[in-house]
Scaffold this active site. Structure first.
Site, PDB file in Angstrom:
ATOM      1  N   GLY A 226      -6.251  -8.199   1.268  1.00  0.00           N
ATOM      2  CA  GLY A 226      -7.566  -7.617   1.491  1.00  0.00           C
ATOM      3  C   GLY A 226      -8.612  -8.033   0.478  1.00  0.00           C
TER       4      GLY A 226
ATOM      5  CB  SER B 210      -6.788 -13.133   2.052  1.00  0.00           C
ATOM      6  OG  SER B 210      -7.155 -11.902   1.438  1.00  0.00           O
TER       7      SER B 210
ATOM      8  CD  GLU C 210      -2.696  -1.684   2.166  1.00  0.00           C
ATOM      9  OE1 GLU C 210      -2.535  -1.152   3.271  1.00  0.00           O
ATOM     10  OE2 GLU C 210      -3.349  -2.741   2.003  1.00  0.00           O
TER      11      GLU C 210
END
Ligand code: PEP
Length: 248
Positions: free
Chosen positions: A172, A211, A96
């Protein structure tokens, strides 16, 4: 034998009230875990973590670190500041930050060095995008990311880092790399480490992130080169985070 390590990445989530519930939930149930455990939290909550987690088996840390030690760098947080609040770890190069803040392989390498200078353990994130995987470029992309870091480290410092392999397409999204897909990249990463420092390659923890949840953690963690997990969404619920810790 490498000890497993489960680290939570809270990202930009939390509040004093919500964190208190989460941290108290962890403390109440964690007992004496077989693995190392940490939470990486937004910088304003480091003081709360120090208050709540001192004396518990849960370490804490930041999610980013400046390459600078101090000065006119508005908005930045230095390694010394993270250490001042008892941080043991700091995430560097999360996808990110690479995507939204344009962090290059070189900057991530510099941040890794900054973290080490401050006495922190950097959790160095690497990972390919879906397009890169589909183009068969996973090893080239991830290899270049880790090589940039290794090229800036003293040989003696290789053993002081943690690596997190986080395929960008799995973060995510609810999509997880299969245990074998992750294992293949982890083995590649370990071989890159070995080229720089063979002894350190045997001890560096390489985490999987993307995840990881209570229902898939056990299979991922059973692979020989998967030494733990960097957990996003599931680290925000005490019961889920604890279940992953138990699986480790
Ligand atoms: C992460 O943020 O590092 C991460 C792995 O997130 P998630 O577990 O939600 O995919």
């Amino acid at each position: 034998m490498r000890r497993k390590f489960i680290a939570g990445n809270w990202k930009m989530n939390g509040s004093l009230a919500a964190n208190a519930i989460l941290l108290n939930g962890l403390k109440a149930e964690i007992g004496r875990p077989a693995c190392a455990v940490a939470v990486c939290v937004p910088a304003p909550y480091l003081a709360q973590c120090r208050e709540e987690l001192t004396g518990s088996p849960v370490a804490w840390g930041g999610q980013d670190v400046s390459v600078h030690e101090s000065g006119a760098y508005t908005g930045e947080v230095s390694g010394a500041m993270l250490a001042d609040f008892g941080s043991r770890y700091v995430i560097v190069g999360h996808s990110e930050r690479r995507t939204y803040h344009g962090e290059s392989n070189e900057l991530v390498a510099q941040k890794t060095v900054s973290a080490l200078k401050a006495g922190l353990i950097p959790i160095v994130c690497v990972g390919e995008s879906l397009a890169e995987r589909e183009a068969g470029r996973t090893d080239a992309v991830v290899g270049a990311q880790i090589d940039a870091v290794l090229s800036m480290l003293d040989v003696g410092d290789v053993g002081k880092i943690v690596i997190a392999y986080e395929p960008v397409w799995a973060i995510g999204t609810g999509k997880t790399a299969t245990p074998q897909m992750a294992q293949d990249v982890h083995a590649m990463l370990r071989s890159r480490l070995a080229m720089k420092n063979a002894d350190a390659a045997e001890t560096v923890q390489i985490l999987y992130g993307g995840s990881m949840k209570p229902d898939n953690a056990r299979d991922l963690l059973a692979m020989p080169d998967i030494d733990g997990g960097l957990i996003g969404g599931a680290a925000l619920k005490a019961a889920d985070f604890l279940a992953i810790i138990k699986a480790a």
